[in-house]
Motif scaffolding. Structure first.
Motif, PDB file in Angstrom:
ATOM      1  N   VAL A  77      59.575  42.177 110.274  1.00  0.00           N
ATOM      2  CA  VAL A  77      59.457  41.886 111.625  1.00  0.00           C
ATOM      3  C   VAL A  77      58.743  40.321 111.493  1.00  0.00           C
ATOM      4  O   VAL A  77      59.392  39.425 112.062  1.00  0.00           O
ATOM      5  N   ASP A  78      57.632  40.223 110.895  1.00  0.00           N
ATOM      6  CA  ASP A  78      57.073  38.923 110.694  1.00  0.00           C
ATOM      7  C   ASP A  78      58.039  37.781 110.149  1.00  0.00           C
ATOM      8  O   ASP A  78      57.972  36.560 110.716  1.00  0.00           O
ATOM      9  N   GLU A  79      58.801  38.154 109.118  1.00  0.00           N
ATOM     10  CA  GLU A  79      59.372  37.188 108.810  1.00  0.00           C
ATOM     11  C   GLU A  79      60.716  36.719 109.567  1.00  0.00           C
ATOM     12  O   GLU A  79      61.090  35.658 109.540  1.00  0.00           O
ATOM     13  N   LEU A  80      61.279  37.702 110.117  1.00  0.00           N
ATOM     14  CA  LEU A  80      62.313  37.405 111.106  1.00  0.00           C
ATOM     15  C   LEU A  80      61.647  36.581 112.191  1.00  0.00           C
ATOM     16  O   LEU A  80      62.477  35.799 112.768  1.00  0.00           O
ATOM     17  N   LEU A  81      60.500  36.832 112.826  1.00  0.00           N
ATOM     18  CA  LEU A  81      60.124  36.049 113.949  1.00  0.00           C
ATOM     19  C   LEU A  81      59.679  34.737 113.703  1.00  0.00           C
ATOM     20  O   LEU A  81      59.715  33.796 114.382  1.00  0.00           O
ATOM     21  N   GLU A  82      59.153  34.529 112.430  1.00  0.00           N
ATOM     22  CA  GLU A  82      58.478  33.441 112.122  1.00  0.00           C
ATOM     23  C   GLU A  82      59.345  32.297 111.333  1.00  0.00           C
ATOM     24  O   GLU A  82      59.172  31.219 111.532  1.00  0.00           O
ATOM     25  N   HIS A  83      60.302  32.939 110.703  1.00  0.00           N
ATOM     26  CA  HIS A  83      61.322  32.080 109.794  1.00  0.00           C
ATOM     27  C   HIS A  83      62.834  32.569 109.962  1.00  0.00           C
ATOM     28  O   HIS A  83      63.418  33.015 109.155  1.00  0.00           O
ATOM     29  N   PRO A  84      63.193  32.452 111.318  1.00  0.00           N
ATOM     30  CA  PRO A  84      64.526  32.904 111.513  1.00  0.00           C
ATOM     31  C   PRO A  84      65.808  31.907 111.085  1.00  0.00           C
ATOM     32  O   PRO A  84      66.557  31.490 112.098  1.00  0.00           O
ATOM     33  N   ARG A  85      65.685  31.387 110.207  1.00  0.00           N
ATOM     34  CA  ARG A  85      66.368  30.329 109.607  1.00  0.00           C
ATOM     35  C   ARG A  85      67.878  30.484 109.954  1.00  0.00           C
ATOM     36  O   ARG A  85      68.556  31.737 109.863  1.00  0.00           O
ATOM     37  N   GLU A  86      68.668  29.469 110.495  1.00  0.00           N
ATOM     38  CA  GLU A  86      69.907  29.558 110.918  1.00  0.00           C
ATOM     39  C   GLU A  86      70.741  30.070 109.915  1.00  0.00           C
ATOM     40  O   GLU A  86      70.855  29.211 108.771  1.00  0.00           O
ATOM     41  N   ALA A  87      71.540  31.135 110.054  1.00  0.00           N
ATOM     42  CA  ALA A  87      72.637  31.452 109.087  1.00  0.00           C
ATOM     43  C   ALA A  87      73.304  32.347 109.757  1.00  0.00           C
ATOM     44  O   ALA A  87      73.332  33.350 110.303  1.00  0.00           O
ATOM     45  N   ALA A  88      74.768  32.262 109.450  1.00  0.00           N
ATOM     46  CA  ALA A  88      75.667  32.880 109.690  1.00  0.00           C
ATOM     47  C   ALA A  88      75.557  34.463 108.967  1.00  0.00           C
ATOM     48  O   ALA A  88      75.186  34.102 107.435  1.00  0.00           O
ATOM     49  N   PRO A  89      75.843  35.657 109.076  1.00  0.00           N
ATOM     50  CA  PRO A  89      75.626  36.599 108.167  1.00  0.00           C
ATOM     51  C   PRO A  89      76.719  36.273 106.954  1.00  0.00           C
ATOM     52  O   PRO A  89      77.915  36.030 107.526  1.00  0.00           O
ATOM     53  N   LEU A  90      76.326  36.484 105.821  1.00  0.00           N
ATOM     54  CA  LEU A  90      77.270  36.201 104.647  1.00  0.00           C
ATOM     55  C   LEU A  90      77.181  37.613 103.966  1.00  0.00           C
ATOM     56  O   LEU A  90      76.458  37.952 103.434  1.00  0.00           O
ATOM     57  N   PHE A  91      78.373  38.142 104.184  1.00  0.00           N
ATOM     58  CA  PHE A  91      78.684  39.278 103.722  1.00  0.00           C
ATOM     59  C   PHE A  91      79.351  39.585 102.384  1.00  0.00           C
ATOM     60  O   PHE A  91      80.636  39.967 102.309  1.00  0.00           O
ATOM     61  N   ARG A  92      78.778  39.138 101.458  1.00  0.00           N
ATOM     62  CA  ARG A  92      79.336  39.110 100.212  1.00  0.00           C
ATOM     63  C   ARG A  92      78.418  39.413  98.976  1.00  0.00           C
ATOM     64  O   ARG A  92      77.322  39.491  99.412  1.00  0.00           O
ATOM     65  N   VAL A  93      78.811  40.218  97.846  1.00  0.00           N
ATOM     66  CA  VAL A  93      78.099  40.914  97.060  1.00  0.00           C
ATOM     67  C   VAL A  93      77.307  39.812  96.077  1.00  0.00           C
ATOM     68  O   VAL A  93      78.028  38.633  95.916  1.00  0.00           O
ATOM     69  N   ILE A  94      76.065  39.954  96.132  1.00  0.00           N
ATOM     70  CA  ILE A  94      75.142  38.862  95.252  1.00  0.00           C
ATOM     71  C   ILE A  94      75.072  39.601  93.683  1.00  0.00           C
ATOM     72  O   ILE A  94      74.766  40.667  93.283  1.00  0.00           O
TER      73      ILE A  94
END
Length: 101
Positions: A77-94
């Motif tokens: 939750v902290d990561e999402l609130l403090e650093h919600p870097r702009e990014a479209a969801p990337l649904f690919r296998v890493i």
């Protein structure tokens, strides 16, 4: 020994499933937070509510497993609130998973 390997394989499968689910949910949350619309504001409010609820839960006496669970949830939750870097969801296998030789 066979039973131990079976248990370890099941635990590994469960962990990989959970990591995959978390990846998708985190990607959706980031995209929602950075959309700049009403949904972004609503998502932020939901995360702020979750942060308060988790902080209250952390004040209670918890066993070791629950403490780790709550700490991990609070960190996300902290990561999402403090650093919600702009990014479209990337649904690919890493790549980089365990390979079987």
């Amino acid at each position: 020994m066979r039973n131990l390997n079976t248990v370890l394989n099941k635990l590994n499968d469960r962990l990989l499933r959970l990591e995959g689910e978390l990846f998708v949910l985190r990607s959706i949350a980031r995209a929602s937070l950075t959309a700049g619309d009403d949904a972004a504001a609503r998502t932020r409010k939901l995360l702020e509510g979750a942060k308060l609820a988790l902080a209250d839960e952390a004040e209670r006496p918890l066993d070791s497993a629950t403490t780790k669970y709550v700490a991990a949830a609070m960190a996300m939750v902290d990561e999402l609130l403090e650093h919600p870097r702009e990014a479209a969801p990337l649904f690919r296998v890493i790549e980089g998973g365990k390979s079987v030789d």
